[in-house]
Design a protein around this motif. Structure first.
Motif, mmCIF file in Angstrom:
data_model
loop_
_atom_site.group_PDB
_atom_site.id
_atom_site.type_symbol
_atom_site.label_atom_id
_atom_site.label_comp_id
_atom_site.label_asym_id
_atom_site.label_seq_id
_atom_site.Cartn_x
_atom_site.Cartn_y
_atom_site.Cartn_z
ATOM 1 N N ALA A 410 0.836 -1.202 0.000
ATOM 2 C CA ALA A 410 0.000 0.000 0.000
ATOM 3 C C ALA A 410 0.871 1.252 0.000
ATOM 4 N N ASN A 411 0.358 2.298 -0.595
ATOM 5 C CA ASN A 411 1.112 3.550 -0.731
ATOM 6 C C ASN A 411 0.993 4.377 0.545
ATOM 7 N N LEU A 412 1.662 3.916 1.597
ATOM 8 C CA LEU A 412 1.652 4.605 2.875
ATOM 9 C C LEU A 412 2.942 5.384 3.074
ATOM 10 N N THR A 413 2.858 6.441 3.856
ATOM 11 C CA THR A 413 4.002 7.313 4.104
ATOM 12 C C THR A 413 4.546 7.053 5.498
ATOM 13 N N ALA A 414 5.863 6.981 5.604
ATOM 14 C CA ALA A 414 6.496 6.865 6.916
ATOM 15 C C ALA A 414 6.536 8.243 7.567
ATOM 16 N N HIS A 415 6.203 8.281 8.843
ATOM 17 C CA HIS A 415 6.208 9.550 9.572
ATOM 18 C C HIS A 415 6.770 9.303 10.958
ATOM 19 N N GLY A 439 -6.420 7.418 9.381
ATOM 20 C CA GLY A 439 -5.268 7.533 8.492
ATOM 21 C C GLY A 439 -3.998 6.931 9.040
ATOM 22 N N VAL A 440 -3.928 6.633 10.337
ATOM 23 C CA VAL A 440 -2.754 5.969 10.924
ATOM 24 C C VAL A 440 -2.956 4.468 10.789
ATOM 25 N N GLU A 441 -2.143 3.831 9.962
ATOM 26 C CA GLU A 441 -2.301 2.410 9.665
ATOM 27 C C GLU A 441 -1.397 1.504 10.494
ATOM 28 N N GLY A 459 -3.668 10.827 2.518
ATOM 29 C CA GLY A 459 -4.886 11.362 1.931
ATOM 30 C C GLY A 459 -6.029 11.486 2.910
ATOM 31 N N ARG A 460 -6.045 10.672 3.957
ATOM 32 C CA ARG A 460 -7.156 10.739 4.902
ATOM 33 C C ARG A 460 -6.698 10.895 6.347
#
Length: 473
Positions: A410-415, A439-441, A459-460
Motif C-alpha cells: 500500500a502507498n503509505l508514508t512513513a512519519h 489515516g494511521v495504519e 490522503g485521509r
C-alpha cells in the motif's frame, strides 16, 4: 551501481513532508555535505575498476577469467558480511571510530591491490576494501546530526552523490587506467579513502549523542519480522538479481566494446552519453510508477527489457552502435530499479522497521555483486565470453517470476512523530490511541527515543489530532 550502496540510501527519508520546508542549520549542512563526500568518494574508488579491470587484468600473474570475475565482485561478499555488524557496533563505540576504521581498511585494501603483481593479491585487496563497510554507520551518523524535518533531504543528498559517483567512475575509469595503469587506479582509490578521513575529521561535526534510529539503521529484534515478510523477500531477491546481472555484465562488456572497435582509452565516449540519456529516460517511468499507480507494470516491463538486452548482447556484440543502444536500456533499467525497489521496501516495511529492512536489502545487493563476479568469471572461463550474457538473461527470467507474484505494498508514508512530555508520561495505551486516529495504519512507540514511528495514509490522515501527541503541538 549507485547502491551498490547504496541504492538504498535515498529511500531512508525519516519523516513525511506535511510540514513547511525547514532550512538546514550550518551544522546540518556541513554534515550532509561531508558525509555525502565520504560516501561518494568511497563508491567512486570501488566502481572505477568496473569498466577497465577485464581489459588490463591479463598483465597480472595467474590471471584467469574466473579470477578476474572474482576480483571484480570480491568486495561484495565482505561488504555484505560486515555492513550490518559494523552498523550495530557503531551504536556501542560511536559512529566516527567505525567510519575511520572502515576507511583505513578500504585504503589498506587499495594499497595491497596497487602493489600486487599477482591476481590473488588483488582479490585479497578487494576483499579488504569490502570489509571496510561503513554504509550503515554513515547513515546512522547522518541521522544523529540532523533533525527529523531535514533528514529526508540529507539522505537524498547522499543518495544522489552515490549515483553521480557511479556515472563518474564509468567516465573516468578508462582514461585513468590508460594513463596510470590498474595499479595507479588503486593508488588513487587509496588517496580517496585518505581524503574521506580528512573530511570526517575536519568537516563532519561530532554528534552531541548517538542514539538508535529505527527508520535509519538495523535493530536486532526486528530481523525475524523482516525476514518473514514475503514482499520484502521478493524485493531482496530482486535487488540481488539486478546486481548479479550488472556485475557479471562488466566481467566481459569492456572486452566486447574493445572488440567492436573502440579503444580502451576511449570507452568513456560510449559510457558518458549512455549514462546521461539513461538518467533522463528513467524519469517518465518513475512518474508512471509512483503517480500513475503502475508500479508492477513498470517493474515487470523493466525486467523483461533487461532480459532482452542481455540476449541482445549475446547475439549482437560486434557492433558498437548496438552495444550503445543495449547499454542505454541496461542503465535505464538499472537506474529505474535503484529508485523503485528501495521505495517499495520502504512501503512494505512495518513502522519503525525500515532501517532493518533496508539493511537486509542492501546486504542482498552486495551478495548479488559478489556472485555476479564469480558466476560471470566462471561462465567466461568455461564457455566463453558470450556465455556471460546468458547468465544475465537467466537471472532476468527468474526475476520475471518473482515480479509477477509480487504483491505491491500500500502507498503509505512513513512519519516520525516527536512525542510531547505529556505523551511520554501517559504512555499506557499510546499505541492504540495513535492507531485510532483516522489515516494511521501502523504505529510503533519508541519511548527510549521519545518518538512514535508511523505508517500513514496521507490522503485521509487527521493531522490536527495527530499533532496533539507531538512536542510541536
Amino acid at each position: 551501481m549507485c547502491r551498490f550502496a547504496v541504492s538504498s540510501v535515498w529511500a531512508l527519508g525519516l519523516t513525511s513532508t506535511h510540514h513547511t520546508l525547514v532550512a538546514f542549520t550550518a551544522l546540518e549542512k556541513r554534515a550532509a555535505i561531508g558525509l555525502a563526500a565520504i560516501f561518494s568518494t568511497r563508491m567512486l574508488g570501488l566502481f572505477m575498476i568496473l569498466p577497465v579491470f577485464a581489459l588490463y587484468a591479463h598483465d597480472l600473474q595467474g590471471a584467469t577469467p574466473l579470477l578476474v570475475g572474482l576480483a571484480i565482485g570480491a568486495y561484495g561478499l565482505t561488504q555484505a558480511l560486515f555492513q550490518i555488524p559494523l552498523g550495530l557496533l557503531s551504536d556501542r563505540i560511536g559512529r566516527k571510530p567505525v567510519i575511520y576504521g572502515g576507511l583505513v581498511l578500504f585504503a589498506l585494501g587499495s594499497v595491497i591491490a596497487a602493489l600486487s603483481e599477482q591476481i590473488s593479491w588483488v582479490i585479497f585487496g578487494r576483499v579488504l576494501q569490502g570489509s571496510g563497510a561503513i554504509a550503515a554507520a554513515t547513515i546512522a551518523l547522518t541521522a544523529d546530526l540532523t533533525r527529523d524535518a531535514v533528514r529526508t533531504r540529507a539522505m537524498a543528498a547522499i543518495g544522489i552523490s552515490v549515483a553521480l559517483s557511479f556515472a563518474a567512475a564509468l567516465v573516468l575509469g578508462p582514461p585513468l587506467a590508460r594513463w596510470l595503469g590498474i595499479g595507479g587506479v588503486f593508488w588513487l582509490t587509496a588517496g580517496l579513502a585518505i581524503a574521506g578521513m580528512l573530511v570526517l575529521a575536519y568537516v563532519v561535526p561530532d554528534p552531541e549523542r548517538s542514539s538508535v534510529h529505527r527508520e535509519a539503521q538495523p535493530v536486532l529484534d526486528q530481523f525475524s519480522g523482516v525476514l518473514a515478510n514475503p514482499t520484502l523477500l521478493r524485493l531482496d531477491l530482486g535487488i540481488f538479481l539486478l546486481h548479479l546481472t550488472m556485475v557479471s555484465l562488466f566481467v566481459v562488456l569492456p572486452l566486447s566494446i574493445e572488440a567492436a572497435g573502440l579503444a580502451a582509452v576511449d570507452h568513456w565516449l560510449l559510457y558518458l552519453p549512455v549514462v546521461l540519456l539513461a538518467i533522463l529516460a528513467m524519469v517518465p517511468f518513475i512518474i508512471m510508477a509512483e503517480r500513475g499507480g503502475r508500479v508492477k507494470s513498470v517493474l515487470l516491463g523493466s525486467v523483461v527489457a533487461m532480459g532482452a538486452a542481455m540476449l541482445g548482447f549475446y547475439f549482437f556484440n560486434d557492433s558498437i552502435w548496438i552495444l550503445g543502444v543495449l547499454l542505454f536500456v541496461m542503465f535505464t533499467v538499472f537506474n529505474l530499479m535503484e529508485a523503485i525497489l528501495p521505495s517499495l521496501v520502504s512501503k512494505a516495511a512495518r513502522a519503525g522497521a525500515r532501517g532493518t529492512a533496508m539493511g537486509v536489502f542492501s546486504s542482498s545487493q552486495f551478495v548479488g555483486a559478489f556472485l555476479g563476479g564469480l558466476l560471470g568469471g566462471l561462465a567466461h572461463q568455461s564457455f566463453g565470453a558470450d556465455a556471460v550474457y546468458l547468465v544475465g538473461a537467466t537471472t532476468a527470467a527468474l526475476w520475471i517470476v518473482l515480479a509477477a507474484t509480487l504483491v505491491v505494498p500500500a502507498n503509505l508514508t512513513a512519519h516520525v512523530l516527536a512525542l510531547g512530555d505529556h505523551s511520554v508520561q501517559e504512555s499506557a495505551g499510546l499505541q492504540s490511541r495513535l492507531l485510532a486516529i483516522p489515516g494511521v495504519e501502523d504505529a510503533v512507540v519508541a519511548l527510549d527515543e521519545g518518538v512514535a514511528y508511523l505508517k500513514v495514509d496521507s490522503g485521509r490522515l487527521d493531522w490536527s489530532t495527530l499533532q496533539t501527541f507531538s512536542a510541536r503541538a
